[in-house]
Structure formats: C-alpha cells, structure tokens
Design a protein around this motif. Sequence first.
Motif, PDB file in Angstrom:
ATOM      1  N   ASN A 189     -12.470   0.571  -3.511  1.00 31.69           N
ATOM      2  CA  ASN A 189     -13.795   0.460  -2.902  1.00 31.69           C
ATOM      3  C   ASN A 189     -13.718  -0.446  -1.686  1.00 31.69           C
ATOM      4  N   THR A 190     -14.758  -0.450  -0.907  1.00 27.77           N
ATOM      5  CA  THR A 190     -14.769  -1.209   0.339  1.00 27.77           C
ATOM      6  C   THR A 190     -14.601  -2.701   0.084  1.00 27.77           C
ATOM      7  N   SER A 191     -15.229  -3.207  -0.947  1.00 30.84           N
ATOM      8  CA  SER A 191     -15.122  -4.631  -1.267  1.00 30.84           C
ATOM      9  C   SER A 191     -13.671  -5.019  -1.534  1.00 30.84           C
ATOM     10  N   THR A 192     -12.982  -4.256  -2.348  1.00 33.24           N
ATOM     11  CA  THR A 192     -11.584  -4.539  -2.665  1.00 33.24           C
ATOM     12  C   THR A 192     -10.715  -4.429  -1.418  1.00 33.24           C
ATOM     13  N   LEU A 193     -10.968  -3.422  -0.608  1.00 31.17           N
ATOM     14  CA  LEU A 193     -10.202  -3.227   0.620  1.00 31.17           C
ATOM     15  C   LEU A 193     -10.385  -4.413   1.573  1.00 31.17           C
ATOM     16  N   VAL A 194     -11.618  -4.836   1.779  1.00 31.69           N
ATOM     17  CA  VAL A 194     -11.895  -5.950   2.696  1.00 31.69           C
ATOM     18  C   VAL A 194     -11.279  -7.241   2.166  1.00 31.69           C
ATOM     19  N   LEU A 195     -11.513  -7.550   0.903  1.00 34.30           N
ATOM     20  CA  LEU A 195     -10.965  -8.778   0.333  1.00 34.30           C
ATOM     21  C   LEU A 195      -9.445  -8.765   0.360  1.00 34.30           C
ATOM     22  N   SER A 196      -8.828  -7.648   0.015  1.00 30.48           N
ATOM     23  CA  SER A 196      -7.366  -7.548   0.021  1.00 30.48           C
ATOM     24  C   SER A 196      -6.813  -7.755   1.421  1.00 30.48           C
ATOM     25  N   THR A 197      -7.485  -7.212   2.409  1.00 33.09           N
ATOM     26  CA  THR A 197      -7.035  -7.344   3.787  1.00 33.09           C
ATOM     27  C   THR A 197      -7.147  -8.790   4.264  1.00 33.09           C
ATOM     28  N   VAL A 198      -8.269  -9.424   3.971  1.00 27.73           N
ATOM     29  CA  VAL A 198      -8.468 -10.822   4.365  1.00 27.73           C
ATOM     30  C   VAL A 198      -7.432 -11.717   3.690  1.00 27.73           C
ATOM     31  N   MET A 199      -7.231 -11.534   2.387  1.00 26.71           N
ATOM     32  CA  MET A 199      -6.275 -12.364   1.665  1.00 26.71           C
ATOM     33  C   MET A 199      -4.845 -12.119   2.152  1.00 26.71           C
ATOM     34  N   ALA A 200      -4.513 -10.887   2.479  1.00 28.56           N
ATOM     35  CA  ALA A 200      -3.178 -10.588   3.010  1.00 28.56           C
ATOM     36  C   ALA A 200      -2.977 -11.283   4.346  1.00 28.56           C
ATOM     37  N   TYR A 201      -3.993 -11.274   5.179  1.00 32.82           N
ATOM     38  CA  TYR A 201      -3.893 -11.949   6.477  1.00 32.82           C
ATOM     39  C   TYR A 201      -3.676 -13.455   6.280  1.00 32.82           C
ATOM     40  N   ILE A 202      -4.447 -14.045   5.383  1.00 34.67           N
ATOM     41  CA  ILE A 202      -4.316 -15.482   5.115  1.00 34.67           C
ATOM     42  C   ILE A 202      -2.919 -15.795   4.582  1.00 34.67           C
ATOM     43  N   HIS A 203      -2.440 -15.019   3.628  1.00 27.86           N
ATOM     44  CA  HIS A 203      -1.099 -15.249   3.079  1.00 27.86           C
ATOM     45  C   HIS A 203      -0.026 -15.068   4.140  1.00 27.86           C
ATOM     46  N   ALA A 204      -0.193 -14.083   5.012  1.00 26.94           N
ATOM     47  CA  ALA A 204       0.782 -13.854   6.082  1.00 26.94           C
ATOM     48  C   ALA A 204       0.808 -15.045   7.032  1.00 26.94           C
TER      49      ALA A 204
ATOM     50  N   GLU B  55      -0.073 -18.186   6.262  1.00 28.33           N
ATOM     51  CA  GLU B  55       0.459 -19.345   5.544  1.00 28.33           C
ATOM     52  C   GLU B  55       1.969 -19.268   5.377  1.00 28.33           C
ATOM     53  N   ASN B  56       2.483 -18.067   5.213  1.00 31.15           N
ATOM     54  CA  ASN B  56       3.909 -17.889   4.952  1.00 31.15           C
ATOM     55  C   ASN B  56       4.640 -17.276   6.137  1.00 31.15           C
ATOM     56  N   ASN B  57       4.120 -17.462   7.318  1.00 33.31           N
ATOM     57  CA  ASN B  57       4.659 -16.802   8.505  1.00 33.31           C
ATOM     58  C   ASN B  57       6.158 -17.046   8.674  1.00 33.31           C
ATOM     59  N   ALA B  58       6.608 -18.259   8.447  1.00 39.63           N
ATOM     60  CA  ALA B  58       8.012 -18.584   8.658  1.00 39.63           C
ATOM     61  C   ALA B  58       8.925 -17.969   7.600  1.00 39.63           C
ATOM     62  N   THR B  59       8.431 -17.822   6.387  1.00 40.84           N
ATOM     63  CA  THR B  59       9.293 -17.353   5.299  1.00 40.84           C
ATOM     64  C   THR B  59       8.916 -15.969   4.792  1.00 40.84           C
ATOM     65  N   SER B  60       7.867 -15.389   5.312  1.00 38.48           N
ATOM     66  CA  SER B  60       7.390 -14.103   4.807  1.00 38.48           C
ATOM     67  C   SER B  60       8.390 -12.991   5.117  1.00 38.48           C
ATOM     68  N   THR B  61       8.694 -12.185   4.109  1.00 35.28           N
ATOM     69  CA  THR B  61       9.583 -11.054   4.312  1.00 35.28           C
ATOM     70  C   THR B  61       8.823  -9.735   4.227  1.00 35.28           C
ATOM     71  N   SER B  62       7.600  -9.764   3.702  1.00 34.97           N
ATOM     72  CA  SER B  62       6.842  -8.516   3.589  1.00 34.97           C
ATOM     73  C   SER B  62       5.880  -8.389   4.762  1.00 34.97           C
ATOM     74  N   SER B  63       5.684  -7.166   5.176  1.00 31.05           N
ATOM     75  CA  SER B  63       4.782  -6.920   6.291  1.00 31.05           C
ATOM     76  C   SER B  63       3.334  -7.073   5.847  1.00 31.05           C
ATOM     77  N   PHE B  64       2.463  -7.190   6.813  1.00 30.72           N
ATOM     78  CA  PHE B  64       1.037  -7.316   6.535  1.00 30.72           C
ATOM     79  C   PHE B  64       0.546  -6.127   5.723  1.00 30.72           C
ATOM     80  N   THR B  65       0.961  -4.929   6.081  1.00 31.27           N
ATOM     81  CA  THR B  65       0.540  -3.725   5.367  1.00 31.27           C
ATOM     82  C   THR B  65       1.004  -3.755   3.916  1.00 31.27           C
ATOM     83  N   GLU B  66       2.235  -4.192   3.692  1.00 30.75           N
ATOM     84  CA  GLU B  66       2.735  -4.288   2.323  1.00 30.75           C
ATOM     85  C   GLU B  66       1.928  -5.303   1.523  1.00 30.75           C
ATOM     86  N   GLN B  67       1.553  -6.406   2.164  1.00 31.11           N
ATOM     87  CA  GLN B  67       0.765  -7.426   1.476  1.00 31.11           C
ATOM     88  C   GLN B  67      -0.614  -6.888   1.107  1.00 31.11           C
TER      89      GLN B  67
END
Length: 95
Positions: free
Chosen positions: A31-46, A48-60
Amino acid sequence: MKETKNKAIKGRCTPSQKDYVDQFAENHNTNTSTLVLSTVMAYIHAEENNATSTSSFTEQVQHNIFQNKMINIININKAIPEDVREYLFKEIDKI
C-alpha cells in the motif's frame, strides 16, 4: 514490545502523482503508506551508512517493504502467541 503505528508522515503531490504511486503500490502487493515509509527509512539508512553501505537504495527499499509485509502478516495472524510474535519482530529487526 512492538510499537503501534499511530503517527502519519504527510507529503503533497499532484493527483496524477498520487494515482501513479497508488498504482505502483498495488502492482507490488503493498500500500502507499508502506511504500512511502519504506522509501523514507531506506533513504535515512543509506545516509547513515553511506560510508559502509553495500546495498543500493533500491535494494534497501525492497528490503524495508519485505520487512513491513512480514510484520503485517504476523500482526494479522491472531493464532501466533504474543511471545512468539515478539520474538519474530525482534528477529525481523535484525535482518
């Protein structure tokens, strides 16, 4: 203890953007709520972990949507005992 989702994140968009997002969410069995929240949280995690992140934003984003789906499935199934439910939530958070 699992927190209740009782807060909203709001954003403005055009009617055509809203239709596009709603259709995308429906096509991906979410649903839209899950999609929006997942996208926002993925952006925040990306960020926060920019230096060590191995997964792409889309994967997150896909990972977050999967986690939310699993949490929703667990929440809907009242046959799962509360202690098992809490255990599953903790394990999902570790993934």
